[in-house]
Structures are given as C-alpha cells and as structure tokens.
Scaffold this active site. Sequence first.
Site: not given
Length: 267
Positions: A96, A187, A246
């Site tokens: 990925s 973040d 996936h």
Amino acid sequence: MTDVATVALHCIDMPADDAAVDEIPLVVIHGLLGSADNWRSHLKVWQRSRRVIALDLRNHGRSPHAEGMRYATLVDDVLALMDKLSIKRAHVLGHSMGGKVAISLARLAPERVASLMVADIAPVAYQHGHDDVFAALERVREGQPKNRREADELLAEHVDFRPTRLFLATNLVRNDDNVMALRVGLDQIQRGYEAIIGKPDGEQPFDGPTLVLRGGDSPYVADDMLPALREILPRARVVTLKNAGHWLHADQPEAFQQAVDAFINAQ
C-alpha cells in the site's frame, strides 16, 4: 533528496537461518497506519532464506514523529537505515503506502534495489478514503479509553468493520497515565495526507525485476491502472491473489509468502 532531516527509523532485523543461501537481505515496508509488527509471521518464513528487515516509517510504530510525508522524504529515511545497517542492496517489498515508498526508492536510488515487490498499490494518485479512520483515531485520542474494549467502542462510532478496528487498535499503547494512547503521529500523517495519496516520487522508470501482487477483491490495482503502472515499472509481472482484498498478505498469507519467495529466488 529532500531538505527535510531524516529520522532514525525503528526496525525488526532478523538474521538469516544458518541454511540461508541468499546474501541480499529483504526490506519490508508497511502501509498507512501499519508497522513492522504486522509482518512478524511473514518475517519468520522469509528468514529461512535471507536476512529480513521490517521497518517502521516515520510517524508509525516505534519510529519518531516528524513532519514530512513526501515519498522522497520517506525514501531518505529508509536509505539512512540501510546505510546504518550496512545494506548496500536489498530486495524491497512494500504494501500500500509502503509500496509507493518502495517504488520511489527504486526510482530515486535504483542501485540500492536488487528487486522490487509492490503489494496492492499502483503508482497513481488516489481519492481521499480515510476520513472515517482518521475520525475514529481522533475519537480514541479524545476519549482516553482505559482498556481495549473501551477503545473499540470509540472506534466503532466511525468504523463499522471490526477487522479494520482490530488493525487500527495495533496503534494503541498504554501510556504513563494508564490510558490507551495513539503511538502514531496522527497530526503529522493528516497534514501529509495529500502527499500520501499522491503519486510516488522519481522521474525515471525502474527497469529492474518487479513483482506486483494485487488482491482479486481489491480495487487498488484495477485493470485500467495497468498502463500507468507499466510506464513506471516496465518489467512488472502482475499476479492476482484470489479471495484476497487490500490486506492480501493477511487474507492469503501462504500464497503471498510463496509468491514473494519464488520471485526473489528466480532473480
């Protein structure tokens, strides 16, 4: 390759078994919100043939949190780790997001890549697709659960699919306040998300041996993406694992392990 300072990546470094014959190690790079820990069962299989290193990218696993999620920046981190471990060349496997890191590494430093394996990702830009996941992790952070059951209840407010919640829960650790806290740099990841879903870095095609493994039930490497894939990876052999999505390495672990082993052994 970038002006962003590298970080010292955490890794699992497993020496080859005594009977191993391949002197070139295998470097494994996880996907978004994954970690080296997700690959332990696979590493035990692959170390029968070679040294295996699974790393934590910045803002993931046990690696430091830092700004900068461009693929060239992540490649700099990986190259710094390879240098630290005295690895001149490696077979490189990425899943990925980690697959885009691996493609970028192969394009930017092809002399360091003996062979390339890309698991269920194409070198194209994708649409936003993680809003619910980010919201779930934000909810856990603000909810400060005392145990994994409470954490799962918070995650379930945004993510219905339990296997996805179990995967996300691998990013939780108990902190000094006895709270299940995030170990990912959420973040920093969110601020770098546009780069994450974008194309890999690098200008030139990688013309080395390449294996692309895709899940038969996954949309991430659709047939209409193959022309773009072959422009960047002209020697790519595309193999589809049936009954796999996936997370094909979790859905079909033995088939995945065997495909990787057979490909490397053929080089």
